[in-house]
Design a protein around this motif. Sequence first.
Motif, PDB file in Angstrom:
ATOM      1  N   MET A 101      62.682  34.855  94.506  1.00 49.07           N
ATOM      2  CA  MET A 101      63.263  33.521  94.385  1.00 49.07           C
ATOM      3  C   MET A 101      64.494  33.388  95.266  1.00 49.07           C
ATOM      4  O   MET A 101      64.685  32.367  95.945  1.00 49.07           O
ATOM      5  CB  MET A 101      63.617  33.228  92.921  1.00 49.07           C
ATOM      6  N   LEU A 102      65.324  34.437  95.278  1.00 45.29           N
ATOM      7  CA  LEU A 102      66.513  34.403  96.136  1.00 45.29           C
ATOM      8  C   LEU A 102      66.106  34.342  97.605  1.00 45.29           C
ATOM      9  O   LEU A 102      66.675  33.574  98.380  1.00 45.29           O
ATOM     10  CB  LEU A 102      67.374  35.644  95.883  1.00 45.29           C
ATOM     11  N   ALA A 103      65.089  35.155  97.956  1.00 46.12           N
ATOM     12  CA  ALA A 103      64.639  35.179  99.352  1.00 46.12           C
ATOM     13  C   ALA A 103      64.105  33.810  99.765  1.00 46.12           C
ATOM     14  O   ALA A 103      64.407  33.315 100.855  1.00 46.12           O
ATOM     15  CB  ALA A 103      63.560  36.245  99.526  1.00 46.12           C
ATOM     16  N   GLN A 104      63.319  33.192  98.861  1.00 43.78           N
ATOM     17  CA  GLN A 104      62.767  31.869  99.190  1.00 43.78           C
ATOM     18  C   GLN A 104      63.880  30.820  99.221  1.00 43.78           C
ATOM     19  O   GLN A 104      63.852  29.912 100.052  1.00 43.78           O
ATOM     20  CB  GLN A 104      61.700  31.463  98.174  1.00 43.78           C
ATOM     21  N   ALA A 105      64.840  30.950  98.305  1.00 47.88           N
ATOM     22  CA  ALA A 105      65.954  30.003  98.290  1.00 47.88           C
ATOM     23  C   ALA A 105      66.729  30.074  99.599  1.00 47.88           C
ATOM     24  O   ALA A 105      67.155  29.057 100.141  1.00 47.88           O
ATOM     25  CB  ALA A 105      66.863  30.286  97.103  1.00 47.88           C
ATOM     26  N   SER A 106      66.881  31.310 100.118  1.00 47.19           N
ATOM     27  CA  SER A 106      67.624  31.455 101.372  1.00 47.19           C
ATOM     28  C   SER A 106      66.844  30.859 102.539  1.00 47.19           C
ATOM     29  O   SER A 106      67.394  30.609 103.592  1.00 47.19           O
ATOM     30  CB  SER A 106      67.930  32.929 101.637  1.00 47.19           C
TER      31      SER A 106
END
Lengths: 268, 323
Positions: B235-240
């Motif tokens: 989720m963090l990777a996609q958010a970034s």
Amino acid sequence: MDIIQMKNVSFEYQQDQPVLENINLNIKKGEWLTILGHNGSGKSTLSKLLIGLLKPNQGEIIVDNILLSRETIQDVRKHIGIVFQNPDNQFVGVTVRDDIAFGLENLQVPRNEMVERIEKYAHKVNMAEFLNKEPHNLSGGQKQRVAIAGILAMQTDIIIFDEATSMLDPKGRKMILEYMKQLNAEGVTIITITHDMKESVLSDRIVVLKNGKILKIDTATNVLKDQETLEKSNLEMLLPLKVLRYLERENIADEKVRSYLWQLSLKR
Amino acid sequence: MKNIVIGRYIPGNSFLYRMDPRTKIIALIVLMVAVFMIPREAFEMMFVGLGLILILLLIGKISIKRVYLGLRPLMFLLLFTFVFQILFNKTGPELQAWTLNYSFLNIAVIVAIVVFWMYTKRFIKAKFIYLILMIIAIITVLNQLTLGPIFATRQLVVHEDALMIGFFIMMRLIIIVTLSTVLTLSTKPTDLNLGLEAVMKPLKYLRINTEEMAMIISISLRYIPTLLDEANKIMLAQASRGVDFSEGKLKDKVMQIISLLVPMFIISFKRSDELANAMEARCFVPGATRTRLHQLFWSRLDTISLVTSIIILIGSIAVRVVT
């Protein structure tokens, strides 16, 4: 005495795309052997063949005088343990204690002995105080130590480290290497699979693998000296030897510098 | 995310924690049967049941607040069954009747109340009580206000049986959920798994491999925190990369979920492949006999608890026979 013999072993996942070709390799009891190779050289496949996770298309593998086959696979696995690369994906138990117990449960060790062995080998890898901890509260290095304890508890005489340190931080890596040295000194046959030259220096012999073929089998010193082979197999040279090479090219390396840099790179 | 507790186990120290998980599971089943044995006619017995449960919570040192938290998701179901009974159960003597007057203005007022409720409920903490208040307000409006021309009148009649059965079903649900909450609160997931495996052993005769099922459950328990961690990372990777997981229309939401699910699937398959290798390398053979590190020990406490719950079952069967 040879504890492992591989005779003309070949393996391919798909037809006509051999991953390993005609491997002949004898490993002595109590030896520390490194299998060195770049990504895709077939080194992990080799370890899977040894432990019977893959079946060779050709040739035979003899471990502790047992010919590896479908019938003997469980016997062979009692002699070989393997530590895989990813610390998370080999932790079976819910707690450290459960994970060390997993192999013992499979070997049908009685409960009393199981408890004893868990204590003993958890102490050995300095994880005794973590016995009730869950894996997500442990660092990668700690998980690898648990994996080692799990194999030691099964009392195998061969341990394969399949890039076991590549996902660890420097501190965790150093610690695992320490355990390797210690175990080897105690008579355990150790096979490390790596692309890291620094690790391979520690071992007695190095097998250089490229595209599924053995390029060279020799002592660590001799392999390091053989720059041609190393270059061919796309391996990164040790820093002191790289420096030495530049110095030699510029003709400014004297005997003292040369011996010092060699000493530095062979430091165990 | 790392500290999500599965099964809501709360560490503690009481006889409930010292009991063998097998006893707890069997006692839970026995007591559930006992609750279902109580006939409708003897609904006063439900108070006895509730009293017994309160005693259990008290001497078992289980906080009532925790049990309430376990019951909370059920509140709407309870309310629904109760309202359902009152609206449709028309047997027994009449208790109270209200005349409901329908007029356009009344309906307009009700719509206003519902809209007001929808907008204000997010600011109110006691949502459940607020909902009940709204329902009472609607009935009062229909009963009291006669604004404009009335085009229909209906009677809302509450019968004694409706009240009784509604209450009866509610108590039944509350007791059963409380009992299972006590089980999950006082038993570690791993112990619960061991207990379930032991209790389900007779299924072996139906050729169901309970040991393998227990292994599956134990591995799932072990990997839930790891996978949650992984999901968090993705989720963090996609958010970034610009995916916003908190907002958007339904279509965007679906895309966001897909961007999380696809990598999760691939990673999980890879993981399970590696895990299978690691397990096999450590001599695991599916279905083979294994010795066990964790063994369950039957103590006197277990005998006493089991006998007590069987006595309660016999008691409720007796009540059924008598009435």
